[in-house]
Scaffold this motif. Structure first.
Motif, PDB file in Angstrom:
ATOM      1  N   ALA A 110       0.882  -1.047   0.020  1.00  0.00           N
ATOM      2  CA  ALA A 110       0.062   0.011   0.070  1.00  0.00           C
ATOM      3  C   ALA A 110       0.860   1.207   0.087  1.00  0.00           C
ATOM      4  O   ALA A 110       1.861   1.484   0.755  1.00  0.00           O
ATOM      5  N   PRO A 111       0.519   2.398  -0.909  1.00  0.00           N
ATOM      6  CA  PRO A 111       1.110   3.502  -0.767  1.00  0.00           C
ATOM      7  C   PRO A 111       0.618   4.311   0.675  1.00  0.00           C
ATOM      8  O   PRO A 111      -0.194   3.885   1.641  1.00  0.00           O
ATOM      9  N   SER A 112       1.214   5.502   0.849  1.00  0.00           N
ATOM     10  CA  SER A 112       0.787   6.209   2.161  1.00  0.00           C
ATOM     11  C   SER A 112      -0.566   6.688   2.042  1.00  0.00           C
ATOM     12  O   SER A 112      -1.289   6.932   0.920  1.00  0.00           O
ATOM     13  N   LEU A 113      -1.105   6.685   3.171  1.00  0.00           N
ATOM     14  CA  LEU A 113      -2.685   7.084   3.259  1.00  0.00           C
ATOM     15  C   LEU A 113      -2.820   8.304   2.655  1.00  0.00           C
ATOM     16  O   LEU A 113      -2.104   9.357   2.876  1.00  0.00           O
ATOM     17  N   PRO A 114      -3.858   8.674   1.822  1.00  0.00           N
ATOM     18  CA  PRO A 114      -4.213  10.216   1.331  1.00  0.00           C
ATOM     19  C   PRO A 114      -4.683  10.783   2.404  1.00  0.00           C
ATOM     20  O   PRO A 114      -5.612  10.165   3.265  1.00  0.00           O
ATOM     21  N   PRO A 115      -4.648  12.147   2.756  1.00  0.00           N
ATOM     22  CA  PRO A 115      -5.122  12.908   3.827  1.00  0.00           C
ATOM     23  C   PRO A 115      -6.521  13.025   3.819  1.00  0.00           C
ATOM     24  O   PRO A 115      -7.148  12.845   2.773  1.00  0.00           O
ATOM     25  N   VAL A 116      -7.044  13.310   4.883  1.00  0.00           N
ATOM     26  CA  VAL A 116      -8.679  13.282   5.087  1.00  0.00           C
ATOM     27  C   VAL A 116      -8.886  14.845   4.641  1.00  0.00           C
ATOM     28  O   VAL A 116      -8.410  15.879   5.152  1.00  0.00           O
ATOM     29  N   GLN A 117     -10.080  15.191   3.522  1.00  0.00           N
ATOM     30  CA  GLN A 117     -10.119  16.386   3.263  1.00  0.00           C
ATOM     31  C   GLN A 117     -11.214  17.001   4.280  1.00  0.00           C
ATOM     32  O   GLN A 117     -12.029  16.589   4.801  1.00  0.00           O
ATOM     33  N   PRO A 118     -10.721  18.475   4.559  1.00  0.00           N
ATOM     34  CA  PRO A 118     -11.720  18.901   5.708  1.00  0.00           C
ATOM     35  C   PRO A 118     -13.008  19.250   5.175  1.00  0.00           C
ATOM     36  O   PRO A 118     -13.305  19.378   3.830  1.00  0.00           O
ATOM     37  N   THR A 119     -13.810  19.158   6.066  1.00  0.00           N
ATOM     38  CA  THR A 119     -15.479  19.309   6.040  1.00  0.00           C
ATOM     39  C   THR A 119     -15.548  20.875   5.896  1.00  0.00           C
ATOM     40  O   THR A 119     -15.377  21.731   6.990  1.00  0.00           O
ATOM     41  N   VAL A 120     -16.523  21.397   4.969  1.00  0.00           N
ATOM     42  CA  VAL A 120     -16.727  22.685   4.934  1.00  0.00           C
ATOM     43  C   VAL A 120     -18.299  22.595   5.603  1.00  0.00           C
ATOM     44  O   VAL A 120     -19.014  22.235   5.066  1.00  0.00           O
ATOM     45  N   ARG A 121     -18.189  23.401   6.573  1.00  0.00           N
ATOM     46  CA  ARG A 121     -19.408  23.690   7.327  1.00  0.00           C
ATOM     47  C   ARG A 121     -20.422  24.754   7.026  1.00  0.00           C
ATOM     48  O   ARG A 121     -20.228  25.680   6.628  1.00  0.00           O
ATOM     49  N   SER A 122     -21.708  24.341   6.801  1.00  0.00           N
ATOM     50  CA  SER A 122     -22.704  25.108   6.424  1.00  0.00           C
ATOM     51  C   SER A 122     -23.500  25.789   7.859  1.00  0.00           C
ATOM     52  O   SER A 122     -23.285  25.062   8.678  1.00  0.00           O
ATOM     53  N   ALA A 123     -24.210  26.546   7.576  1.00  0.00           N
ATOM     54  CA  ALA A 123     -24.745  27.323   8.794  1.00  0.00           C
ATOM     55  C   ALA A 123     -26.088  26.516   9.338  1.00  0.00           C
ATOM     56  O   ALA A 123     -26.321  26.775  10.338  1.00  0.00           O
ATOM     57  N   GLN A 124     -26.529  25.748   8.583  1.00  0.00           N
ATOM     58  CA  GLN A 124     -27.645  24.868   8.810  1.00  0.00           C
ATOM     59  C   GLN A 124     -27.356  23.620   8.546  1.00  0.00           C
ATOM     60  O   GLN A 124     -27.250  23.431   7.282  1.00  0.00           O
ATOM     61  N   ARG A 125     -27.900  22.686   9.372  1.00  0.00           N
ATOM     62  CA  ARG A 125     -27.648  21.271   8.969  1.00  0.00           C
ATOM     63  C   ARG A 125     -28.859  20.533   8.096  1.00  0.00           C
ATOM     64  O   ARG A 125     -30.085  21.060   8.545  1.00  0.00           O
ATOM     65  N   PRO A 126     -28.598  19.938   7.015  1.00  0.00           N
ATOM     66  CA  PRO A 126     -30.027  19.663   6.198  1.00  0.00           C
ATOM     67  C   PRO A 126     -30.547  18.565   7.037  1.00  0.00           C
ATOM     68  O   PRO A 126     -30.087  17.702   7.950  1.00  0.00           O
ATOM     69  N   ALA A 127     -32.108  18.590   6.906  1.00  0.00           N
ATOM     70  CA  ALA A 127     -32.803  17.530   7.517  1.00  0.00           C
ATOM     71  C   ALA A 127     -32.511  16.086   6.889  1.00  0.00           C
ATOM     72  O   ALA A 127     -32.185  15.979   5.719  1.00  0.00           O
ATOM     73  N   ASN A 128     -32.556  15.265   7.939  1.00  0.00           N
ATOM     74  CA  ASN A 128     -32.234  13.762   7.499  1.00  0.00           C
ATOM     75  C   ASN A 128     -31.034  13.322   6.757  1.00  0.00           C
ATOM     76  O   ASN A 128     -30.928  12.876   5.749  1.00  0.00           O
ATOM     77  N   SER A 129     -30.166  14.216   7.416  1.00  0.00           N
ATOM     78  CA  SER A 129     -28.795  14.032   6.844  1.00  0.00           C
ATOM     79  C   SER A 129     -27.941  12.610   6.953  1.00  0.00           C
ATOM     80  O   SER A 129     -27.127  12.508   6.550  1.00  0.00           O
ATOM     81  N   LEU A 130     -28.397  11.886   8.014  1.00  0.00           N
ATOM     82  CA  LEU A 130     -27.558  10.742   8.632  1.00  0.00           C
ATOM     83  C   LEU A 130     -28.018   9.356   7.788  1.00  0.00           C
ATOM     84  O   LEU A 130     -29.459   8.998   7.769  1.00  0.00           O
ATOM     85  N   PRO A 131     -27.194   9.118   7.112  1.00  0.00           N
ATOM     86  CA  PRO A 131     -27.707   7.755   6.298  1.00  0.00           C
ATOM     87  C   PRO A 131     -27.787   6.453   7.085  1.00  0.00           C
ATOM     88  O   PRO A 131     -27.177   6.516   8.274  1.00  0.00           O
ATOM     89  N   ALA A 132     -28.462   5.397   6.689  1.00  0.00           N
ATOM     90  CA  ALA A 132     -28.500   4.234   7.514  1.00  0.00           C
ATOM     91  C   ALA A 132     -27.307   3.558   7.269  1.00  0.00           C
ATOM     92  O   ALA A 132     -26.643   3.604   6.413  1.00  0.00           O
TER      93      ALA A 132
END
Length: 239
Positions: free
Chosen positions: A207-229
């Motif tokens: 395996a090569p080196s692990l790719p970095p985790v990309q930062p999450t861009v936070r929005s002002a409001q969380r969308p409804a029903n955003s958690l997948p099963a």
């Protein structure tokens, strides 16, 4: 030096019902002599929290998780108990599971001499984050290689935040059996297939080196029903 025997402090207690007794037998008692305590906390309210290593797993299906998080709840009035448990691949994940069921974080640290120690600060920081944020992810896949010459664990998690640009995370733990230390590293992937391929390559030593985790861009409001099963965990990788 032999590892300590497991004492669940259930003398005088019985399972709350037949279903609980059957489940407890299958999950814990049938392999209790193979369970080594790594961390435990006994709360004043009768609850107990345990991180256990299951040595019996090494004789079963290759790659299966070897750690058990066990939560016991006792009723002193009726002298009965109930329990919940989970099998998990990394100690920090077992600790996280217990913390989010009421165990104080400072009370479930691994006892000295139980398991390997973090080799560097990055490992320590990642483990602390997993302990606190473990419930932000779903476990999709893991493989534990307990070969002393190549002891390693790979884990694929999925972020429950659909806005994450790195929705699939790989954690790679590598154990140095000479120094009795371990390193933990994290990488971010856009697809499950890419994450799983990296794990297969890592277990094959390519395996090569692990790719970095990309930062999450936070929005002002969380969308409804955003958690997948949560997705179903795939079958373990065979040797």
């Amino acid at each position: 030096m032999y590892p300590p025997e497991l004492d669940l402090r259930l003398d005088g207690f019985e399972a709350a019902d037949e279903q609980t007794q059957e489940a407890f037998w299958r999950a814990i008692q049938i392999e209790q002599t193979e369970l080594t305590p790594l961390a435990e906390h006994h709360a004043p309210d009768g609850a107990s929290y345990h991180v256990l290593h299951n040595g019996a797993v090494t004789w079963g299906t290759p790659g299966e998780p070897q750690l058990v998080a066990l939560h016991l709840q006792r009723d002193s009035a009726t002298k009965t108990f109930r329990f919940a448990h989970a099998t998990l691949p990394l100690p920090a994940m077992a600790q996280s599971w217990l913390i989010h069921r009421g165990c104080p974080p400072k009370e479930i640290s691994l006892a000295p001499g139980r398991g390997t120690t973090p080799a560097d600060e990055m490992t320590h920081a990642l483990e602390q984050r997993l302990m606190s944020d473990g419930d932000h992810f779903a476990l999709l896949h893991s493989y534990t290689d307990d070969d002393p010459e190549n002891s390693a664990t790979v884990v694929v998690l999925r972020s429950l935040d659909e806005r994450s640009p790195s929705p699939f995370r790989v954690f790679h733990e590598d154990v140095d059996t000479d120094s009795w230390t371990h390193t933990l590293r994290e990488g971010g992937f856009a697809t499950y297939a890419e994450a799983l391929q990296w794990c297969d390559d890592a277990l094959g030593g390519e395996a090569p080196s692990l790719p970095p985790v990309q930062p999450t861009v936070r929005s002002a409001q969380r969308p409804a029903n955003s958690l997948p099963a949560p997705a179903r965990r795939p079958a373990g990788r065979s040797r």
